[in-house]
Design an enzyme around this catalytic site. Structure first.
Site, short mmCIF file in Angstrom:
data_model
loop_
_atom_site.label_atom_id
_atom_site.label_comp_id
_atom_site.label_asym_id
_atom_site.label_seq_id
_atom_site.Cartn_x
_atom_site.Cartn_y
_atom_site.Cartn_z
N CYS A 81 -1.04 -5.06 4.13
CA CYS A 81 -0.25 -5.26 2.93
C CYS A 81 -0.68 -6.57 2.25
O CYS A 81 -0.74 -7.62 2.89
CB CYS A 81 1.22 -5.32 3.31
SG CYS A 81 2.31 -5.83 1.95
N GLU A 82 -0.96 -6.48 0.98
CA GLU A 82 -1.39 -7.68 0.26
C GLU A 82 -0.25 -8.66 -0.01
O GLU A 82 -0.50 -9.80 -0.36
CB GLU A 82 -2.11 -7.31 -1.03
CG GLU A 82 -1.28 -6.60 -2.06
CD GLU A 82 -2.10 -6.13 -3.25
OE1 GLU A 82 -1.59 -6.25 -4.38
OE2 GLU A 82 -3.24 -5.66 -3.08
N HIS A 83 0.99 -8.23 0.18
CA HIS A 83 2.12 -9.13 -0.04
C HIS A 83 2.38 -10.05 1.15
O HIS A 83 2.73 -11.21 0.97
CB HIS A 83 3.40 -8.34 -0.35
CG HIS A 83 3.38 -7.67 -1.67
ND1 HIS A 83 4.23 -6.65 -2.00
CD2 HIS A 83 2.61 -7.87 -2.76
CE1 HIS A 83 3.98 -6.25 -3.24
NE2 HIS A 83 3.00 -6.97 -3.71
N HIS A 84 2.28 -9.50 2.38
CA HIS A 84 2.64 -10.29 3.57
C HIS A 84 1.50 -10.44 4.57
O HIS A 84 1.67 -11.06 5.60
CB HIS A 84 3.84 -9.65 4.28
CG HIS A 84 5.05 -9.59 3.44
ND1 HIS A 84 5.44 -8.44 2.78
CD2 HIS A 84 5.96 -10.53 3.12
CE1 HIS A 84 6.54 -8.68 2.09
NE2 HIS A 84 6.88 -9.93 2.27
N GLN A 123 0.61 0.46 -0.57
CA GLN A 123 0.60 1.90 -0.33
C GLN A 123 0.58 2.68 -1.63
O GLN A 123 -0.14 3.67 -1.76
CB GLN A 123 1.81 2.30 0.52
CG GLN A 123 1.85 3.78 0.83
CD GLN A 123 2.99 4.15 1.75
OE1 GLN A 123 3.46 3.34 2.54
NE2 GLN A 123 3.44 5.39 1.65
N HIS A 151 5.62 0.11 7.61
CA HIS A 151 5.17 -1.22 7.20
C HIS A 151 5.76 -2.27 8.13
O HIS A 151 6.99 -2.35 8.29
CB HIS A 151 5.63 -1.51 5.76
CG HIS A 151 4.96 -0.63 4.75
ND1 HIS A 151 4.06 -1.12 3.84
CD2 HIS A 151 5.05 0.71 4.52
CE1 HIS A 151 3.62 -0.13 3.08
NE2 HIS A 151 4.21 0.99 3.48
N CYS A 153 6.03 -5.30 7.63
CA CYS A 153 6.86 -6.26 6.90
C CYS A 153 8.32 -5.79 6.84
O CYS A 153 9.22 -6.59 6.66
CB CYS A 153 6.30 -6.53 5.50
SG CYS A 153 6.12 -5.08 4.47
#
Length: 191
Positions: A81-84, A123, A151, A153
């Site tokens: 995941c590019e956020h976390h 995703q 996920h 996260c």
């Protein structure tokens, strides 16, 4: 990120800094090679970044004449995941209806999922990218991509709900326009 510009030394330095910020002793037995191992891991999982999916997938079987739904289910994948920067993993399902002489090899569909998953990713974006790449490559009558993933996260932080799955879909062509075709493909997914 392209692996040709992947800088293992910078990744190692960043991991050392991260571990120090946690108050860890970098000389401790279990952590001595951790920066190197993490850098090797990132280099491996991002190895697909140099592949242009549209150049990779044009191989198809132009002599076959099949204009019905073709479905491949349960394509396992993992991504970050590019956020976390935490993993998400699950299964992708791809259904498409080729135009005459436009069947794509099953392995190409699987590799396409791998190519896009081996990037910092969302995703929703992964689902769209697979659908769009197939549409551009073989121009089928339609495509439907459904991805189910867990996920970390969500599992490890925030709401902490292990086992929760996110489902995304992307539909193009006849799957978007014709409810009966979409319903038929969805029923095949449930079998």
């Amino acid at each position: 990120m392209k692996t040709s510009s992947f800088d293992e030394k910078k990744v190692q330095k960043a991991i050392k800094l991260l571990l120090k910020s946690f108050g860890e002793d970098l000389k401790r037995e279990g952590l001595r090679r951790t920066p190197e191992r993490v850098a090797e891991f990132y280099k491996e999982i991002f190895s697909e970044n140099t592949i242009d999916p549209l150049k990779f997938i044009p191989v198809h079987y132009a002599t076959e004449d099949h204009e019905e739904i073709i479905l491949i289910k349960d394509i396992s994948f993992y991504s970050l995941c590019e956020h976390h920067l935490l993993p998400f993993f699950g299964k992708a399902h791809i259904a498409y209806i080729p135009k005459k002489d436009g069947i794509m090899g099953v392995s190409k569909l699987i590799r396409l999922v791998e190519i896009f998953a081996n990037r910092l990713q969302l995703q929703e974006k992964l689902t769209k990218q697979v659908a769009d790449a197939v549409m551009l490559s073989i121009k089928p009558r339609g495509i439907m991509v459904v991805i189910e993933a867990e996920h970390l996260c969500v599992t490890m932080r925030g709401v902490k709900k292990p086992g929760s799955k996110m489902v995304t879909s992307a539909m193009r062509g006849i799957f978007l326009k014709d409810v009966r075709t979409r319903s038929e493909a969805m029923s095949l997914l449930r079998e």
